[in-house]
Design a protein around this motif. Structure first.
Motif, PDB file in Angstrom:
ATOM      1  N   ARG A  12      18.346  54.878  67.205  1.00 24.45           N
ATOM      2  CA  ARG A  12      19.113  55.216  66.004  1.00 24.45           C
ATOM      3  C   ARG A  12      20.534  54.676  66.094  1.00 24.45           C
ATOM      4  O   ARG A  12      21.092  54.214  65.097  1.00 24.45           O
ATOM      5  CB  ARG A  12      19.122  56.734  65.782  1.00 24.45           C
ATOM      6  CG  ARG A  12      17.787  57.243  65.247  1.00 24.45           C
ATOM      7  CD  ARG A  12      17.730  58.746  65.021  1.00 24.45           C
ATOM      8  NE  ARG A  12      18.883  59.289  64.356  1.00 24.45           N
ATOM      9  CZ  ARG A  12      19.367  60.512  64.573  1.00 24.45           C
ATOM     10  NH1 ARG A  12      18.786  61.323  65.452  1.00 24.45           N
ATOM     11  NH2 ARG A  12      20.435  60.955  63.923  1.00 24.45           N
ATOM     12  N   GLN A  55      22.403  52.274  63.530  1.00 21.13           N
ATOM     13  CA  GLN A  55      23.693  52.708  62.975  1.00 21.13           C
ATOM     14  C   GLN A  55      24.758  51.626  63.117  1.00 21.13           C
ATOM     15  O   GLN A  55      25.596  51.437  62.238  1.00 21.13           O
ATOM     16  CB  GLN A  55      24.131  54.005  63.681  1.00 21.13           C
ATOM     17  CG  GLN A  55      25.449  54.572  63.235  1.00 21.13           C
ATOM     18  CD  GLN A  55      25.749  55.877  63.982  1.00 21.13           C
ATOM     19  OE1 GLN A  55      24.875  56.689  64.231  1.00 21.13           O
ATOM     20  NE2 GLN A  55      27.008  56.068  64.350  1.00 21.13           N
ATOM     21  N   PRO A  66      24.220  59.476  67.250  1.00 23.24           N
ATOM     22  CA  PRO A  66      22.956  60.158  66.945  1.00 23.24           C
ATOM     23  C   PRO A  66      22.332  60.693  68.241  1.00 23.24           C
ATOM     24  O   PRO A  66      22.357  60.025  69.273  1.00 23.24           O
ATOM     25  CB  PRO A  66      22.095  59.054  66.332  1.00 23.24           C
ATOM     26  CG  PRO A  66      22.640  57.783  66.882  1.00 23.24           C
ATOM     27  CD  PRO A  66      24.106  58.021  67.082  1.00 23.24           C
TER      28      PRO A  66
END
Length: 194
Positions: free
Chosen positions: A100, A104, A191
């Motif tokens: 993630r 991102q 995250p």
């Protein structure tokens, strides 16, 4: 204390990796450490250093926390699929979702950077990963990502280019140090998994 990962599993140290890439060819630990302190003095940054046995894991570092106030960190040296190098600095208790995080940041999949890359770009061996090593990245090839949760601490703790010392500075002074190395940190919420 800071904990780091390079070409290993987050939170664990692979002894075989450290054995393969030693500090051979690097300046002695005292010289590396003094390089950081000389930059602190030049920038007017106060610091406090704690001396301790070498630490490699979050568990080993946790035993030191009582005597070292402030935020404790883990420092992940990563490589993206296109060869970009990243240093992710986070609170030691975060379990970061690297897939993630890569999305991102707009890059393809992260893997841990090889010890040889760590040595070539940050001038340190595994076990000593720290944002202070950006002083050795004169080409600016390593991108710094800071966990926004670190900024709430009065002090932050990192290795001064050796893993038997932990040096505390304020978040503002960390930012000044990093910017003086020519790096502009990306401060973001990281995250997490779980």
């Amino acid at each position: 204390a800071g904990m780091d990962c390079a070409a290993g599993t987050e939170g664990k140290k692979e002894k075989s990796t450290a054995a393969r890439v030693s500090e051979e060819g690097l300046p002695p630990p005292e010289v590396r450490e003094e390089t950081v302190y000389a930059r602190f003095r030049a920038l007017g940054i106060p610091w406090k250093t704690h001396i301790h046995a070498p630490v490699f894991t979050v568990e080993e570092a946790a035993a030191l926390y009582a005597g070292q106030p402030g935020g404790h960190t883990k420092n992940l040296f990563l490589k993206d699929r296109k060869g970009g190098l990243w240093l992710v600095v986070a609170r030691d208790d975060l379990t970061i979702d690297l897939n993630r995080l890569a999305r991102q940041l707009g890059c393809q999949r992260f893997s841990f950077g090889a010890p040889e890359l760590l040595l070539a770009h940050l001038g340190i061996a595994p076990g000593s990963v720290t944002p202070f090593a950006l002083i050795n990245d004169e080409a600016g090839t390593v991108r710094l990502v800071l966990d926004d949760g670190l900024l709430g601490f009065e002090l932050l703790n990192f290795h001064p280019l050796r893993n038997d010392r932990t040096t505390a500075v304020t978040p503002g002074d960390l930012m000044r140090f990093v910017q003086a190395t020519g790096h502009e940190p990306l401060i973001t919420a990281l995250p997490t998994r779980g």
